[in-house]
Design a protein around this motif. Sequence first.
Motif, PDB file in Angstrom:
ATOM      1  N   ARG A   4     -14.561  -7.285   0.258  1.00 27.24           N
ATOM      2  CA  ARG A   4     -13.175  -6.972  -0.101  1.00 27.24           C
ATOM      3  C   ARG A   4     -12.248  -8.176   0.134  1.00 27.24           C
ATOM      4  NH1 ARG A   4      -9.852  -2.360  -0.723  1.00 27.24           N
ATOM      5  NH2 ARG A   4      -7.923  -2.643   0.439  1.00 27.24           N
TER       6      ARG A   4
ATOM      7  N   ALA B 223      -8.949  -8.254  -0.096  1.00 23.86           N
ATOM      8  CA  ALA B 223      -7.755  -7.905   0.687  1.00 23.86           C
ATOM      9  C   ALA B 223      -8.010  -8.081   2.182  1.00 23.86           C
ATOM     10  CB  ALA B 223      -7.333  -6.469   0.387  1.00 23.86           C
ATOM     11  N   SER B 224      -9.224  -7.766   2.619  1.00 24.30           N
ATOM     12  CA  SER B 224      -9.540  -7.918   4.049  1.00 24.30           C
ATOM     13  C   SER B 224      -9.519  -9.385   4.449  1.00 24.30           C
ATOM     14  CB  SER B 224     -10.920  -7.321   4.356  1.00 24.30           C
ATOM     15  OG  SER B 224     -10.892  -5.936   4.147  1.00 24.30           O
TER      16      SER B 224
ATOM     17  N   GLU C 289      -7.166  -3.276   7.543  1.00 23.11           N
ATOM     18  CA  GLU C 289      -6.067  -4.137   7.091  1.00 23.11           C
ATOM     19  C   GLU C 289      -4.727  -3.623   7.635  1.00 23.11           C
ATOM     20  OE1 GLU C 289      -6.602  -3.932   2.851  1.00 23.11           O
ATOM     21  OE2 GLU C 289      -8.634  -4.704   3.069  1.00 23.11           O
TER      22      GLU C 289
ATOM     23  N   ALA D  55      -5.888 -10.461   4.640  1.00 27.37           N
ATOM     24  CA  ALA D  55      -5.207  -9.953   5.845  1.00 27.37           C
ATOM     25  C   ALA D  55      -5.666 -10.716   7.077  1.00 27.37           C
ATOM     26  CB  ALA D  55      -5.489  -8.459   5.997  1.00 27.37           C
TER      27      ALA D  55
ATOM     28  N   GLU E 201     -12.662   2.132   7.971  1.00 22.22           N
ATOM     29  CA  GLU E 201     -12.452   1.756   6.565  1.00 22.22           C
ATOM     30  C   GLU E 201     -11.710   0.427   6.442  1.00 22.22           C
ATOM     31  OE1 GLU E 201     -10.602   4.614   4.007  1.00 22.22           O
ATOM     32  OE2 GLU E 201     -11.537   6.196   5.162  1.00 22.22           O
ATOM     33  N   PRO E 202     -12.076  -0.369   5.453  1.00 20.36           N
ATOM     34  CA  PRO E 202     -11.410  -1.669   5.282  1.00 20.36           C
ATOM     35  C   PRO E 202      -9.897  -1.533   5.136  1.00 20.36           C
ATOM     36  CG  PRO E 202     -13.333  -1.526   3.866  1.00 20.36           C
ATOM     37  CD  PRO E 202     -13.164  -0.182   4.489  1.00 20.36           C
ATOM     38  N   THR E 203      -9.439  -0.523   4.389  1.00 24.22           N
ATOM     39  CA  THR E 203      -7.989  -0.395   4.206  1.00 24.22           C
ATOM     40  C   THR E 203      -7.305  -0.119   5.542  1.00 24.22           C
ATOM     41  OG1 THR E 203      -8.362   1.907   3.635  1.00 24.22           O
ATOM     42  CG2 THR E 203      -7.956   0.401   1.820  1.00 24.22           C
ATOM     43  N   PHE E 204      -7.965   0.666   6.372  1.00 24.75           N
ATOM     44  CA  PHE E 204      -7.388   0.969   7.680  1.00 24.75           C
ATOM     45  C   PHE E 204      -7.424  -0.269   8.568  1.00 24.75           C
ATOM     46  CE2 PHE E 204      -5.995   3.706  11.002  1.00 24.75           C
ATOM     47  CZ  PHE E 204      -5.433   4.774  10.319  1.00 24.75           C
TER      48      PHE E 204
ATOM     49  N   ARG F  14       0.837  -1.201   0.000  1.00 24.98           N
ATOM     50  CA  ARG F  14       0.000   0.000   0.000  1.00 24.98           C
ATOM     51  C   ARG F  14       0.873   1.253   0.000  1.00 24.98           C
ATOM     52  NH1 ARG F  14      -3.319  -2.967  -1.521  1.00 24.98           N
ATOM     53  NH2 ARG F  14      -4.975  -3.953  -0.336  1.00 24.98           N
TER      54      ARG F  14
END
Lengths: 660, 82
Positions: free
Chosen positions: A255, A257-258, B32, A261, B27-30, A82
């Motif tokens: 998602r 990616a989730s 992760e 992870a 948020e999903p990115t956070f 990222r």
Amino acid sequence: MAPMRSCSLPAVDDVPASPGRTYALVGAPNVGKSVVFHRLTGAYVNVSNYPGTTVEVARAPVRFAGGATLLDTPGALAFPSRSDDERAAMRALLHEDLRAIVQVADAKHLRRSLAITLALAETGLPMVLALNMSDEADARGMTIDGPRLAQALGVEVVRTVATTGEGLRALAQATTRARSASAQVAYPAGVERLIADTAQRLAERLPRAPIAPRALAILFLGRDPEVEAWLAVHAPGAMRDLVLLREDAERRGGRIASAIAHARAEAAGRIAAVALASRGAAPMRSTRIGRLVLHPVWSLPILAAVLYLTYLFVGDFGAGTLVGWTEEQLFGGTVNPAVTRFVEAHAPWPWLASLLVGDYGLWTMGVTYAIALVLPVVTTFFLAFGFLEDSGYFARLSVIANRGFARIGLNGRAVLPMVLGLGCVTMATLTTRILATRRERLIATFLMALAIPCSAQLGVVMGMLGAIGFVWVAGWAGVLVAVIALAGFLAARLIPGRRIPLVAEMPPLRWPVAGNVLKKTWGRLVWYLREVIPLFLIGTFAMWALDLLGVLPWIVERAEPLVTGWLGLPKEAAAAFVMGFLRRDFGATGLFAMGSALTAAQALIGMVTITLFVPCIASVLMIGREQGALRAAAMLAMIMPTALLVGGVVRLALAALGVA
Amino acid sequence: MTRTSTALDLLAPGTSARLAEPDPSLEPTFREHLAAYGLVPGHVVTVLAQRPMTVVLCDHVELALEAVVARKLRVEAPLPQG
């Protein structure tokens, strides 16, 4: 319970058929990769007790295998990548013909480290795991069963303490025997089907991919931008279908990616539980001091003490005592008179003597300034900076300063480049790479270019305003802080994007290792002198030529209304601003040289204006490199009028206060 | 059955608790990103400080979390001390 799926990785078929001669160090930020790199190669890269200080991939020949090289990649917290650092690490995996990966892990944080191990295992590349900082894990009462861990992963695990060299020989030997890991994460069934489908499509199109198709598939499904870019080049025909496949799957199942992870974190946790035994240990002294440094009450006096001691060392000892000796006694009393006598006696033409030892002489101005005035200041600054950096204090300072930085669209991580900017703005501009987003990097770069004085300039300001009185130094600093606050406030609102909240690891607070501090200081000084001395000489030459051609008097004449009218300075001060184009501290020196010709108020107005005026040439070039030429030009176009505006406002304010 | 959870930033320093599912607005990115730091549901963290920021001990590593993040991380009932 079947946490790990032990299966044969498709290593033989799917990794490059002819292994290269390159090894890569990969791992999370602040786990000691750069120290391991130094130990295995003898080469030095910037080593810090602060996450994210390796901003570029370093490469050097290794000692343990003739003809082979080792890469030091920036810290990667997780894959899919990222951050810019993670992307750089992923680029190395995709674009280098790697013989093996050496994962450097923080033994204290085994679970987190193993999540990266599992991601790297999927690449199919041979690897070895270095459990670094094992002494710190011991001190915390952790016992890691290395053989059991090695068995669970299917790779060699080596206990290391890079700072002392423990385990490095064993690591080098293990690296030459590295093999692909046998451990793999079992993702949820739906994700596994997607991975298999994607991997098969990729394998058909990419018979010789640098990493296993399964890894490519996982990273693509996890939206790794580097893998997407790589696939767009190497498998363009497959991209459209793969993107549709991914989007369709995410519409139905959320998602990917989730899910990746989550599954990796769980698998890593299960392996860690098998290999790790912890006994309760009393909080360490460093932990207790670390808490004191962040204490709501004690943090402020500690910060004040740190700033005061830094000022004593850099401002008083460096800019005062050392510069007094180098500038007045060494250069002013001995070296320069001798050089001047020699040149004047031997130079065949007067212009040559003027070029070398005149008012704008390459020696009497350029070299003298770089060595006698700047070098002692930057040396003491870099020593102090290295000391604080290695101690782990900066990470805590980022927490203390976070609230203030939040108001200007940044988070506490910006502390490091901002403070480094007080040493060298050019170097600090490069260090903005540790910030998470382009927006943060842009704001921090702009604020540094506008209002952070470098140590050379600080030395001149301290010398000039300090001689008049502390209140004038405080006034100058107050104006700069106000400008940073206002400009940052506006930048945060005008530059699109949003602020990223701070999540930061606190490295252990420790007494700095003298060798680390000295090496860091040396590395920075070499960089600085290499960068700066040529620019000083070019700048001096330009000044000499402008003076000779009569351009300098012409510019002074043209700028007079602005300088005398709006800023209320003597017209000769215009020459200082012209010098400021070359280096801000050069300009400040020009004002400094006017000395008694300026009143206290004029000295303050002049110093504020020249501090804000323009960043030095080296900084502008660095800003262009990091942000693009257009943004660099736009910054300059904003900064110069701002400097003149603020200078005039300070004059009006002083006049209103009745200070002439 | 859902167990009650509370925001991490409300936990007193010195308290340990098991992380629950974070607030859905995180948020999903956070999420992760936090998972990469080891902050995943089911894991036990100990709060070391709440000011100037929330600082937690996760495994053996101290992590500082800005209020906006700590507020969205949920924990189950505090574990008994000792």
